[in-house]
Structure formats: structure tokens, C-alpha cells
Design a protein around this motif. Structure first.
Motif, PDB file in Angstrom:
ATOM      1  N   LEU A  21       1.034  -1.352  -0.016  1.00  0.00           N
ATOM      2  CA  LEU A  21      -0.018  -0.119   0.109  1.00  0.00           C
ATOM      3  C   LEU A  21       0.902   1.368   0.057  1.00  0.00           C
ATOM      4  O   LEU A  21       1.547   1.389   0.877  1.00  0.00           O
ATOM      5  CB  LEU A  21      -0.808  -0.121   1.135  1.00  0.00           C
ATOM      6  N   PRO A  22       0.875   1.953  -1.003  1.00  0.00           N
ATOM      7  CA  PRO A  22       1.809   3.215  -1.095  1.00  0.00           C
ATOM      8  C   PRO A  22       1.320   4.273   0.070  1.00  0.00           C
ATOM      9  O   PRO A  22       0.188   4.467   0.426  1.00  0.00           O
ATOM     10  CB  PRO A  22       1.480   3.650  -2.510  1.00  0.00           C
ATOM     11  N   GLN A  23       2.221   5.055   0.563  1.00  0.00           N
ATOM     12  CA  GLN A  23       2.063   6.081   1.485  1.00  0.00           C
ATOM     13  C   GLN A  23       1.941   7.368   0.937  1.00  0.00           C
ATOM     14  O   GLN A  23       1.204   8.260   1.276  1.00  0.00           O
ATOM     15  CB  GLN A  23       3.139   6.037   2.486  1.00  0.00           C
ATOM     16  N   ALA A  24       2.603   7.502  -0.110  1.00  0.00           N
ATOM     17  CA  ALA A  24       2.792   8.796  -1.040  1.00  0.00           C
ATOM     18  C   ALA A  24       2.850   8.426  -2.370  1.00  0.00           C
ATOM     19  O   ALA A  24       1.981   7.545  -3.050  1.00  0.00           O
ATOM     20  CB  ALA A  24       3.617   9.635  -0.464  1.00  0.00           C
ATOM     21  N   LYS A  25       3.726   8.999  -3.236  1.00  0.00           N
ATOM     22  CA  LYS A  25       3.946   8.974  -4.651  1.00  0.00           C
ATOM     23  C   LYS A  25       4.827   7.868  -4.676  1.00  0.00           C
ATOM     24  O   LYS A  25       5.541   8.144  -5.932  1.00  0.00           O
ATOM     25  CB  LYS A  25       4.010  10.256  -5.349  1.00  0.00           C
ATOM     26  N   GLU A  26       5.454   7.080  -3.942  1.00  0.00           N
ATOM     27  CA  GLU A  26       6.499   6.226  -4.384  1.00  0.00           C
ATOM     28  C   GLU A  26       6.322   5.562  -5.595  1.00  0.00           C
ATOM     29  O   GLU A  26       7.340   4.977  -6.294  1.00  0.00           O
ATOM     30  CB  GLU A  26       7.036   5.508  -2.966  1.00  0.00           C
ATOM     31  N   ILE A  27       5.200   4.897  -5.648  1.00  0.00           N
ATOM     32  CA  ILE A  27       5.144   4.223  -6.930  1.00  0.00           C
ATOM     33  C   ILE A  27       5.236   4.809  -8.181  1.00  0.00           C
ATOM     34  O   ILE A  27       6.064   4.658  -9.200  1.00  0.00           O
ATOM     35  CB  ILE A  27       3.724   3.395  -7.017  1.00  0.00           C
ATOM     36  N   LEU A  38      16.981   5.873 -14.065  1.00  0.00           N
ATOM     37  CA  LEU A  38      17.634   6.621 -12.859  1.00  0.00           C
ATOM     38  C   LEU A  38      17.680   5.818 -11.668  1.00  0.00           C
ATOM     39  O   LEU A  38      16.730   4.928 -11.728  1.00  0.00           O
ATOM     40  CB  LEU A  38      16.791   7.857 -12.544  1.00  0.00           C
ATOM     41  N   PRO A  39      18.651   5.688 -10.944  1.00  0.00           N
ATOM     42  CA  PRO A  39      18.881   4.707  -9.956  1.00  0.00           C
ATOM     43  C   PRO A  39      17.887   5.206  -8.681  1.00  0.00           C
ATOM     44  O   PRO A  39      17.993   6.452  -8.786  1.00  0.00           O
ATOM     45  CB  PRO A  39      20.687   4.717  -9.442  1.00  0.00           C
ATOM     46  N   LEU A  40      17.780   4.543  -8.012  1.00  0.00           N
ATOM     47  CA  LEU A  40      16.827   4.829  -6.767  1.00  0.00           C
ATOM     48  C   LEU A  40      17.654   4.219  -5.331  1.00  0.00           C
ATOM     49  O   LEU A  40      18.277   3.383  -5.332  1.00  0.00           O
ATOM     50  CB  LEU A  40      15.645   3.656  -6.806  1.00  0.00           C
ATOM     51  N   LEU A  41      17.355   5.398  -4.518  1.00  0.00           N
ATOM     52  CA  LEU A  41      17.645   5.338  -3.195  1.00  0.00           C
ATOM     53  C   LEU A  41      16.528   5.045  -2.050  1.00  0.00           C
ATOM     54  O   LEU A  41      15.895   6.278  -2.013  1.00  0.00           O
ATOM     55  CB  LEU A  41      18.799   6.452  -2.807  1.00  0.00           C
ATOM     56  N   LEU A  42      16.545   4.022  -1.209  1.00  0.00           N
ATOM     57  CA  LEU A  42      15.624   3.910  -0.410  1.00  0.00           C
ATOM     58  C   LEU A  42      15.921   4.266   0.903  1.00  0.00           C
ATOM     59  O   LEU A  42      16.826   3.409   1.397  1.00  0.00           O
ATOM     60  CB  LEU A  42      14.663   2.511  -0.497  1.00  0.00           C
ATOM     61  N   LYS A  43      15.327   5.197   1.852  1.00  0.00           N
ATOM     62  CA  LYS A  43      15.912   5.272   2.985  1.00  0.00           C
ATOM     63  C   LYS A  43      14.800   5.270   4.048  1.00  0.00           C
ATOM     64  O   LYS A  43      13.744   5.879   3.487  1.00  0.00           O
ATOM     65  CB  LYS A  43      16.766   6.699   3.102  1.00  0.00           C
ATOM     66  N   GLY A  44      14.934   4.744   4.970  1.00  0.00           N
ATOM     67  CA  GLY A  44      14.005   4.679   5.984  1.00  0.00           C
ATOM     68  C   GLY A  44      14.058   3.620   7.267  1.00  0.00           C
ATOM     69  O   GLY A  44      15.153   2.885   6.971  1.00  0.00           O
ATOM     70  N   PRO A  45      13.296   3.661   8.200  1.00  0.00           N
ATOM     71  CA  PRO A  45      13.819   2.664   9.339  1.00  0.00           C
ATOM     72  C   PRO A  45      13.558   1.104   8.842  1.00  0.00           C
ATOM     73  O   PRO A  45      13.017   1.195   8.027  1.00  0.00           O
ATOM     74  CB  PRO A  45      12.934   3.092  10.406  1.00  0.00           C
ATOM     75  N   SER A 177      12.116   8.552   0.411  1.00  0.00           N
ATOM     76  CA  SER A 177      12.108   8.392   1.927  1.00  0.00           C
ATOM     77  C   SER A 177      10.862   7.591   2.440  1.00  0.00           C
ATOM     78  O   SER A 177       9.877   7.982   2.195  1.00  0.00           O
ATOM     79  CB  SER A 177      12.002   9.635   2.431  1.00  0.00           C
ATOM     80  N   PHE A 178      11.276   6.467   3.221  1.00  0.00           N
ATOM     81  CA  PHE A 178      10.001   5.811   3.646  1.00  0.00           C
ATOM     82  C   PHE A 178      10.140   6.129   5.114  1.00  0.00           C
ATOM     83  O   PHE A 178      10.934   6.122   5.934  1.00  0.00           O
ATOM     84  CB  PHE A 178      10.375   4.566   3.442  1.00  0.00           C
ATOM     85  N   ASP A 179       8.818   5.775   5.749  1.00  0.00           N
ATOM     86  CA  ASP A 179       8.660   5.755   7.302  1.00  0.00           C
ATOM     87  C   ASP A 179       7.571   4.887   7.536  1.00  0.00           C
ATOM     88  O   ASP A 179       6.756   4.420   6.989  1.00  0.00           O
ATOM     89  CB  ASP A 179       8.327   7.424   7.444  1.00  0.00           C
ATOM     90  N   TYR A 180       7.547   4.827   8.623  1.00  0.00           N
ATOM     91  CA  TYR A 180       6.215   3.879   9.117  1.00  0.00           C
ATOM     92  C   TYR A 180       4.911   4.380   8.749  1.00  0.00           C
ATOM     93  O   TYR A 180       4.805   5.840   8.690  1.00  0.00           O
ATOM     94  CB  TYR A 180       6.182   3.766  10.767  1.00  0.00           C
ATOM     95  N   PRO A 181       4.080   3.901   8.086  1.00  0.00           N
ATOM     96  CA  PRO A 181       3.031   4.189   7.540  1.00  0.00           C
ATOM     97  C   PRO A 181       1.915   4.925   8.628  1.00  0.00           C
ATOM     98  O   PRO A 181       2.180   4.742   9.716  1.00  0.00           O
ATOM     99  CB  PRO A 181       2.316   2.936   6.932  1.00  0.00           C
TER     100      PRO A 181
END
Lengths: 271, 756
Positions: A21-27, A38-45, A177-181
Motif C-alpha cells: 500500500l503506497p504511503q505517498a507517490k513512491e510508486i 535513474l537509480p533509486l535510493l530508498l531510505k527509512g527505518p 524516503s520511507f517511514d512507518y505508515p
């Protein structure tokens, strides 16, 4: 089908749609990054859905997903490949990165900060407009096909000053940037993944949110979505709620007696 | 040993102080009654208490002589620990009261007497409240529970129930109920209604009744909200509440009013069939509450605003005969001090406004600067404040908390930094909308910054005459520019003192020290096998296979075929900057010093380079940095003497010392540079270095440090720290220690976490 690479690669293709389930526009951003090579960097807890997102993206793009969990002993050969000997003959064995480049797959380097900095330099020519991978031993320069995508992840929440991404590496990526939903979304995720009713899911999310507030009190990291799901699975197997919360969630967070006692009070307040 | 030897030991323990002889003689007369081992035990804690307070130390010796007749000398350590904790929280008077009645305050609780002091469970409840509320609300002691939205007031001691467990639970319930009062925004509503709530309640002829009914309505509403928020607590708390409600007694022969109040509260907490139903059902009030009309009122209680329901309820109750005593039920109803809460909310809003304006001004200035750079330095038409709008971007879902806010500047969307967005959300949640004035003020400030920077007249006026020392600029957020050479910092050295402080600390924490040494040893001896070495302890099988492959493929194989056991080099330079402002006087200062001793011991094990400096000073020209240990100075008696000599000085101007230590760190060759600030409060100086100005300057100094590759962290003992620390140090770069006694452990633990 004799080509060993094709056979193995198929194993990395994701057939069924992963639940995400997307939290914002990540998809949208992920797809746009792929379209623009372009390469992707995913950051988050930890445990907030970074790997699941990559699985979903790979499914959407219908690309195989090759995941490498980085560690401090990871060498360049481990990524690029090496010659091996079989029946007195040498043959070249592609590493996961070369495999992904040649096949146009997605290569996902999980926890990139754990790898030594000299190892990660190998990805630099792949992350700019050249999109090339030099393989010194083969004397070849592979150009990545349009389908190839490089993604890396790391957790900025670890407070260690020794584990940070160099700006020269960081500034090559599209960062997500990912975070807890948010609670409602997290509740849906927990219900779906854990197979529990809404009431319990709400309580479990509340408990996790409460632990996340303790970060400034010395808790290294609050309970992740993954830990919640782990806990509800224990509950689903007949473990009572309090024991499941303790074993599945709280004890995994800290050894500090005072914080554990405070979190115990939270369990008793909630259930 | 005789009296002379005892005195000699006492004087050695209090060095370098020289107490009055007659004070000492007076105390030692009392000690003469005790046997040798008890005197020795008593004197062994002098070194720990004397630096905290001299008066406390004399009081300790005076009462200690009697106390040791009531408990064995093995319990003396615990008694001293409690004395020091009380001195910290309640001052000399509180500590004296504790010492004077050993049986009641010390031995009683140990025998399992049911009562519980809030002090005992405070550190647990701080974590609990922080967890359930997600924010930092403080605790303070008062006779009845109440809140001003920033602090929850609770009784200092509870012995309402015959067993301790229930009393602890009661504290938890009272805290949770007060938290619901804060969340219900009742105080904000009171403020928004612009009517004096006190006057509103005073309109009723029976003022006490109206106030009690109001509190009863609020209690019921808070309890009902607990049922959805913390169902476990509400379920377990119901029986406890019922027990307290039954303590309401009639104040005379007529029982109608007290019975009705009991009924109202009982129904309010969802008990439909109370224990005494038969008796109650004979009462007219119960009959009324059992009717449809009565039920409707009770239902309205948890849906309507307390102010709206009150008149109708008052009408019913004022018609009932008799009066009542609340007894212990008063704990549940608590108190409502709207004046105090209004003042707290007003201050918080002012603070938020100031912070918001400052942050937005900086952000706008940066945007303008960027635009100017893009336009080649020309004037930017149309970027006047009138064209500025701040809007909340609605995500697809209304409650999508990740929907970032955006600023529309000349119709161009700009994403606001996370921190500003969080503050914006807080303000919007609080006030409903973001007041136009906030944005205008920020826009005006950002513009003014540019003008001031251009004329630069202020800097010229205020330069001071050159002196020996280091000059540093200071950031003035109001004009988004530096005040050139504004501060003067002087380096000084602390005169080492010879005392038993370090030895005392090491003796006080033997277990802790062993644990730390072991943990830090693990950091040091993180040996690992390094593969692909030319020489080594064993053959690297992977490399060997690779070389064989290469050679078979006709390539020249690598000669790096061995694994070698290597010790990880920790190339870390750490600087500890200790706040020596006068607020650290007392137990806080002692805990900081003890922490430094333990940390130094641990760092000696791990072998990292570290320096320790203290800072204080007064006014911009009098910033002082006290040398305790230079980066490469060996840790020995001199350094230990300087740690013992750390004491409270003046104010906390944080900018100059941070800038100076950053400069020292910049000169070192270590690959990882660390700055750890240990403080007990906000930056503040005697002059105008206060509030937002001081916070912004400190933040700027830390940003400069980060720009130079220095990682900055903060350990704080300030109980109200959370809001400004994140702004200054950034998310995850600070830790808050509630319990001063836990500081030594937490400090070493934090260092271990950030460097492993």
C-alpha cells in the motif's frame, strides 16, 4: 534453456502481485525513475516496507529482482563476478550485479552502508548517464539495457557516525524516503498481512506507535510494521496477546529494564 | 581510631574546602556515641554528599548517627541514595524531613507499606506518558491531579488502597486521565470561548457543586475516551474507580445528593449494575437516572461539551437534599485551573509563533537567494510578501500524515523542510488555520535581513576592543546574518583539586564500570578477518579458487591469497563539551562529573582520542572554555583532578564554545570527528542571548560544525528538552535522560551506539 543465466533469472521474477500500500507517490516516482533510467535510493527505518516496495516495483515492471544484502566483507568480485574452475576448465561466473546488468533486471543492494566504501565505488559508473559496468577480468564494458535498474537502501536512523553514505554516492540517486505508515494505512497492512480483525490491528498499531515515541528516551528504534505483523502471527497461533507482544515486539527492541517496564505498562493499558 | 582520626578523615574527604571547626565539633560529638564500624560507614559517604551541599552533609551526619541505630550499616548506601535524590527534587528541606523520620519515610516503604511516592515510579511513568501521548509532558507534585497542558500535576504520595500495586496503578490511571484532558482540548476551548470559566462556574449559587459537577462531567468524558484509546486500562481501572466513587459520603443525614453523585459517576464509567443497586434504586436520584430522560443526560455527557451539559445537570442536583464529601474520589475528579492553563497555552503559542517565523524567514531568504542566483543577481520582481501564500496540500486521503505542506511563492510550489512542516501542522492543529500574521511576519523578517546585511552598520558599532582570546561571529536569525566578531572566547584551565571524588566514583559504580569496560573492550577488539591479503594467517579459499580460475582462463592470477586477522582501526576523535552553568549546581553537576569519570575509564579501554572541555561565561565578551583534557593528553591524576574541579559557573552561551571546539576538531587528522554536548538546559546568557535567538545561534554553530565534518550529539538532563533539541541537533542526534542517576550509564551507552 541451456543457458544457466536465463533459468536462474526466472527464479527472481515475481509472479504474483506483492501486497503493497503506497504511503505517498513512491510508486509513481519509482516507475518514473525506471522510465528515465535513474537509480533509486530508498531510505527509512527497518521494517517499514522498503524491500516490499522493491518487490512490488519489480512486479509492476515485470523485471527480475536480484537482492544483495550488503555486509562488511562484501568484495567487488562478489558483486561483479569471478572465474571458477570446473573439470579443469575455467568458466566465468557472473556476480549478481553483472547478472542484472546483462539481463536487464533490477539489482537491489540492501543496507548499502554496511558494505565497505571501496566496494560500493563499483556502482558509480552504473549510476550516471554512462550506465556502464566495467568487468576488468573479462576486459569488457557492459552497457546496461534500458530495463536495468539499480536500487540501494539504507537506514539513516542508526545513530552510528561510522555508517553513513558518502555524498559522492548519495548524489547519484533519486531518493525515496520511507517511514512507518500513518496509523490507518498501517492498520490495513497489519490486517491484511496478519489476517486479524480491525480492533486488534488498531491496538497493535497503537502499541507500536507508542514505542516509537520513546526514541528520545534511549530506545534505538521503535517497533516496525514488520514486528507488528510478526506479533499478530504469534497471536494467530494461539499465544496470548501479552506474551506475544512481549516476545514478538518489545523484547526485540531493547534490553533496558526501565524501558521494558514502561512498555509493559503500555501493553496492560491497551489490552 | 579515635575522634581525632575521624575528624582527619572527614577533613580529607571534603578537600579543598575547610569547614568551620565548631560545625565539625558539634557533629562529631553526636558520632562519639557510635561504634567504630558505624562511624567509618557514615564517613565513607561524606565524599559523595559534600560536593552536593555542605549543609546537607552536616545534616546527614547529624541524622545519620540516629538513623544507624534503626537500621544496619549495610542499608546506609540506599538511605544516602534516597537523600540525594530528594535533595535534587525537593531541596534541603525535603531531604531533612526524610532524614528526620527514618521509620516513616525509609523503613516503612521497605517493609512493604502500601503507600507509594511518585518519586519511586517517576522515571517509569515518564516513559509511559511519553509513549502513550507521543509528546513531552512534564510531571509536578500538587495536592490534587490537574494539568496545564504542558505539565501534569499529581499528589506526591498515594496510600489510598491497602496494597502498593493498586496505588501504583492509580497513579497510572490518574496520569492517563489527565492526558485525556490535555487531548480533549478543553483548555483551548475555554480559551477560545473568551469567557472567564471561573466566572461561568461562579454564576451558579452553589459554586462548589457546579465546580464538582463540571469536574465529574470531564472525568466521565475522559474515562470514556480512555475506553477507546486504552481499553485495557479502562477495563482494569473501572473497579478501582468504583472503589473511589464509593468513598463519596454524605455530609449530614441527607444522602440524596451524595448518592446521586455516586450514581452519576458509576453510570458514567459504564457500570450498569453497581454493587449497591438495591439500595440505590430506592433513591429518587437513581430513579431519575434510570428513566429515559436521565439516561439521555448521561449519554449527552460524553458527547456534548462540558459547558453545555452543566446547566441541566446542575438543575437536577441543586434540587436534591443534603451535601457530600468527595473523599478519595476527589483524585478522580481532579482540579481545573483554567487561568494557569490559558497562560501556558499562550506562552506555548507565542513560542511556536516565534519559532515558526524564524524558520520560515530563513527558508524564504534561502529561496530568494537561490532565485537571485538563478536570475544573475538582478532584482526579482513580484517576490514581495503580498504574493506569498502558505497552503496545506491536501493529499488523496484526508488523514495522510505524510502529505507534505507546500509554500506557494509567486504561484510556484516549494516543498517545506520536514521540521517546518511539522511545526506548521502543529499550529494548524492547534488554531485551526495558520494565522496570516505569522506568514507576513516571516516575510517581513526575511526582507529585513537582506537590507541589514547590505548596510552592515550594526557590526561596525558593536565591535569591541581587541583582547586576548578568540573571536567568533554570532548568528542573528532576525536578520538572517552574522554579527561579525561578536563574541570573545577565552580558554582557561581548571585548577586540579585533590579529592577523593574519582576514587569515590569508581568505588560507587563497580558493577557499572565492569560492564562498561567489557562493552568497550568489545569495541576495541573487534578483530576481523580481512580477505585477499598478500600475507596472512590462513589461505583465503575464495581468492584461491578465483586465482585458479584466472590462471586456467589464461589470466595472471592475483597473489592476494591469504586471510589476515586485523584489528579494526578506530580513527575517532571525540570532544565532550560540558555545560558548567550555574544551573548545574547540585546533584546534576555531580552526575555529570561521575559520567565523565566512567566515560574516561571506558574510553581508555577502547583507545579513542578524546578531549573534555567545560564552558560557561557571561555576556558576549566573557565566554569561557575550561580545559579539562586536551585531545591527546594522557588521562591521569591531573585530568582526574580537573574533572573533580568542575563546578557551576555562570551562563550557557553555547555558540562560541561549539565553534571553538569545532575548530580544534578540524585541526585533527581523525577520519571521524565527534562533538558531544552535555547540558541541562536551553542556551542562555545574561544579555539578550535567550529564547529563539540563542537556539538559532546554537543551531547555526552546529550546522557549521556539520559542514566541517563534525558529527554533533547532545545528552541533556533538561526535562522540557524535546521541542527545541530536535531543532538544534536534528532528529536522532540527542538523547534525553530523565533520571539523573542513570546519566553515567546512558552517556557511555550513547557513545558506544554512535561509534559502533
Amino acid at each position: 534453456m541451456n543457458d544457466p543465466f536465463v533459468c536462474r533469472l526466472e527464479e527472481y521474477r515475481i509472479a504474483a502481485e506483492p501486497f503493497f500500500l503506497p504511503q505517498a507517490k513512491e510508486i509513481d516516482i519509482g516507475l518514473a525513475a525506471s522510465a528515465n533510467r535513474l537509480p533509486l535510493l530508498l531510505k527509512g527505518p527497518t521494517g517499514c516496507g522498503k524491500t516490499r516496495f522493491m518487490q512490488y516495483l519489480a512486479w509492476r515492471l515485470n523485471s527480475p529482482l536480484i537482492t544483495v544484502s550488503c555486509h562488511d566483507d562484501l568484495s567487488t568480485s562478489d558483486l561483479v563476478g569471478r572465474y571458477l574452475v570446473k573439470n579443469n576448465e575455467a568458466f566465468w561466473q557472473d556476480g549478481p550485479l553483472t547478472l542484472a546488468v546483462r539481463a536487464g533486471a533490477i539489482c537491489y543492494l540492501d543496507e548499502i552502508v554496511e558494505a565497505r566504501k571501496d566496494t560500493t565505488v563499483v556502482i558509480h559508473p552504473l549510476t550516471d548517464d554512462r550506465r556502464q559496468l566495467p568487468v576488468e577480468k573479462l576486459g569488457k564494458l557492459y552497457s546496461a539495457p534500458p530495463e536495468f535498474m539499480l536500487a540501494v537502501s539504507y537506514n539513516p536512523g542508526y545513530q552510528s557516525v561510522l555508517k553513513d553514505l558518502k555524498p559522492s554516492t548519495r548524489q547519484r540517486f533519486v531518493s525515496l524516503s520511507f517511514d512507518y505508515p500513518p496509523p490507518d494505512l498501517e492498520k490495513e497492512i497489519v490486517m491484511r498481512e496478519g489476517g486479524i480483525d480491525e480492533r486488534l490491528a488498531v491496538q497493535m498499531v497503537k502499541l507500536a506507535t507508542m514505542t516509537r515515541s520513546l526514541k528520545e528516551s534511549g530506545l534505538a528504534e521503535g517497533a516496525s510494521t514488520r514486528l507488528i505483523i510478526q506479533t499478530v502471527k504469534l497471536i494467530g497461533s494461539g499465544i496470548d496477546t501479552v506474551s506475544a507482544c512481549r516476545a514478538g515486539m518489545l523484547q526485540s527492541l531493547t534490553d533496558d529494564g526501565e524501558l521494558l517496564a514502561a512498555m509493559d505498562e503500555m501493553i496492560f493499558s491497551l489490552f | 581510631m579515635d575522634l581525632f582520626d575521624h575528624k582527619r578523615r572527614f577533613y580529607a574527604g571534603v578537600l579543598p574546602a575547610r569547614p568551620n571547626t565548631w560545625d565539625v565539633d558539634e557533629v562529631f560529638e553526636l558520632l562519639a556515641e557510635l561504634d567504630e564500624t558505624r562511624v567509618q560507614a557514615l564517613l565513607s559517604y561524606v565524599g559523595a554528599i559534600w560536593p552536593v551541599s555542605h549543609s546537607l552533609c552536616f545534616a546527614y551526619l547529624t541524622h545519620g548517627a540516629q538513623a544507624l541505630e534503626q537500621f544496619p550499616k549495610e542499608m546506609l548506601g540506599e538511605w544516602v541514595r534516597q537523600i540525594l535524590a530528594l535533595y535534587e527534587s525537593k531541596g534541603l528541606l525535603g531531604a531533612r524531613q526524610f532524614m528526620a523520620d527514618v521509620d516513616r519515610f525509609f523503613l516503612g516503604p521497605m517493609r512493604g507499606v502500601a503507600g507509594v511516592a511518585f518519586e519511586e515510579i517517576a522515571s517509569l511513568m515518564v516513559h509511559y506518558l511519553r509513549g502513550i501521548s507521543g509528546r513531552s509532558i512534564q510531571f509536578a507534585v500538587a495536592q490534587l491531579p490537574s494539568t496545564d497542558t504542558a505539565t501534569i500535576f499529581l499528589p506526591g504520595f498515594l496510600d489510598t488502597f491497602p496494597d502498593k500495586q493498586h496505588n501504583v496503578f492509580l497513579y497510572k490511571l490518574l496520569i492517563s486521565l489527565q492526558w485525556r484532558q490535555v487531548e480533549s482540548r478543553i483548555y483551548c476551548q475555554g480559551l477560545a470561548a473568551k469567557t472567564d470559566v471561573l466566572q461561568l462556574l461562579a454564576r451558579y449559587p452553589e459554586r462548589q457543586l457546579s465546580a464538582d459537577l463540571f469536574a465529574a462531567i470531564r472525568f466521565i468524558q475522559a474515562f470514556r475516551s480512555l475506553e477507546s484509546e486504552l481499553p485495557g486500562l479502562a477495563r482494569q481501572g473501572r473497579g478501582l474507580c468504583l472503589g473511589l466513587i464509593q468513598k463519596i459520603v454524605p455530609a449530614g443525614d441527607e444522602k440524596e445528593k451524595s448518592g446521586a453523585l455516586q450514581d452519576l459517576l458509576t453510570q458514567g464509567i459504564g457500570v450498569q449494575d453497581p454493587v449497591g443497586r438495591r439500595a440505590l434504586s430506592t433513591r429518587s436520584s437513581w430513579k431519575f437516572l434510570a428513566t429515559d430522560g436521565g439516561r439521555k443526560i448521561v449519554d449527552d455527557l460524553w458527547h456534548g461539551a462540558a459547558f453545555d451539559v452543566l446547566p441541566e445537570l446542575y438543575k437536577i442536583f441543586s434540587g436534591l437534599a443534603g451535601s457530600y464529601h468527595l473523599g478519595a474520589a476527589a483524585l478522580l475528579l481532579g482540579e481545573f485551573d483554567f487561568t494557569r492553563a490559558a497562560e501556558t497555552i499562550r506562552l506555548r503559542r507565542e513560542d511556536e509563533k516565534e519559532k515558526f517565523v524564524a524558520m520560515l524567514a530563513v527558508f524564504l531568504e534561502q529561496q530568494r537567494q537561490r532565485q537571485r542566483d538563478e536570475d544573475g543577481g538582478g532584482n526579482v520582481p513580484g517576490s514581495s510578501p503580498e504574493n506569498l501564500l502558505l497552503v496545506r496540500q491536501k493529499g488523496q486521503k484526508e488523514n495522510n500524515s505524510r502529505g507534505r505542506d507546500a509554500i506557494l511563492l509567486d504561484n510556484e510550489g516549494l516543498e517545506v523542510p520536514a521540521e517546518l512542516a511539522a511545526l506548521l501542522k502543529e499550529i494548524q492543529d492547534d488554531l485551526g488555520v495558520l494565522p496570516e500574521a505569522y506568514v507576513q511576519a516571516a516575510a517581513g523578517q526575511a526582507g529585513r535581513g537582506m537590507q541589514k546585511k547590505e548596510n552592515g552598520s550594526l557590526e561596525g558599532e558593536n565591535r569591541f576592543a581587541p583582547k586576548d582570546g578568540h573571536r567568533y561571529d554570532e548568528w542573528d536569525y532576525r536578520r538572517a546574518g552574522y554579527r561579525k566578531d561578536w563574541c570573545m572566547l577565552t580558554e582557561k584551565s581548571l585548577q586540579p583539586v585533590r579529592s577523593g571524588f574519582v576514587a569515590g566514583t569508581l568505588a560507587k559504580y563497580p558493577g557499572q564500570l565492569n560492564k562498561l569496560r567489557r562493552q568497550f573492550e568489545m569495541l576495541r577488539s573487534r578483530d576481523r578477518f580481512v580477505r585477499r591479503r598478500r600475507h596472512g594467517d590462513d589461505i583465503d579459499l575464495d581468492a584461491m579458487i578465483e586465482a585458479l580460475g584466472d590462471s586456467s582462463a589464461g589470466l595472471s592470477p592475483s597473489d592476494r591469497l591469504f586471510v589476515q586477522l586485523l584489528r579494526d582501526e578506530r580513527d575517532i576523535a571525540a570532544m565532550f563539551l560540558v555545560d558548567m552553568s550555574n544551573s548545574t549546581e547540585g546533584w546534576v553537576g555531580v552526575a555529570v562529573k561521575e559520567s565523565l569519570v566512567l566515560l574516561a575509564e571506558a574510553l581508555e579501554v577502547v583507545g579513542d582520542r578524546y578531549g573534555i572541555y567545560g564552558f560557561s561565561g557571561m555576556r558576549r565578551s566573557g565566554s569561557e572554555l575550561f580545559h579539562i583534557k586536551h585531545l591527546d593528553e594522557p588521562y591521569g591524576a591531573e585530568v582526574q583532578g580537573r574533572i573533580a574541579a568542575i563546578g557551576p559557573k555562570e551562563y550557557t552561551r553555547m555558540g562560541p564554545p561549539i565553534r571553538h571546539v569545532t575548530r580544534i576538531l578540524q585541526e585533527t587528522r581523525s577520519s571521524v570527528r565527534l562533538l558531544v554536548v552535555i547540558s541541562d538546559g536551553k542556551p542562555e546568557d545574561y544579555d539578550d542571548y535567550k529564547g529563539q535567538y540563542a537556539i538559532e545561534d546554537t543551531r547555526k554553530a552546529l550546522l557549521e560544525a556539520r559542514g566541517c565534518g563534525v558529527h554533533a550529539f547532545c545528552i541533556t538532563i533538561d526535562k522540557a528538552a524535546h521541542d527545541y533539541l530536535m531543532h538544534m541537533f536534528g532528529k536522532g542526534n540527542y538523547i534525553f535522560v530523565n533520571d539523573v542517576l542513570a546519566l553515567p550509564a546512558k552517556m557511555a551507552e550513547m557513545y558506544r551506539l554512535i561509534t559502533s
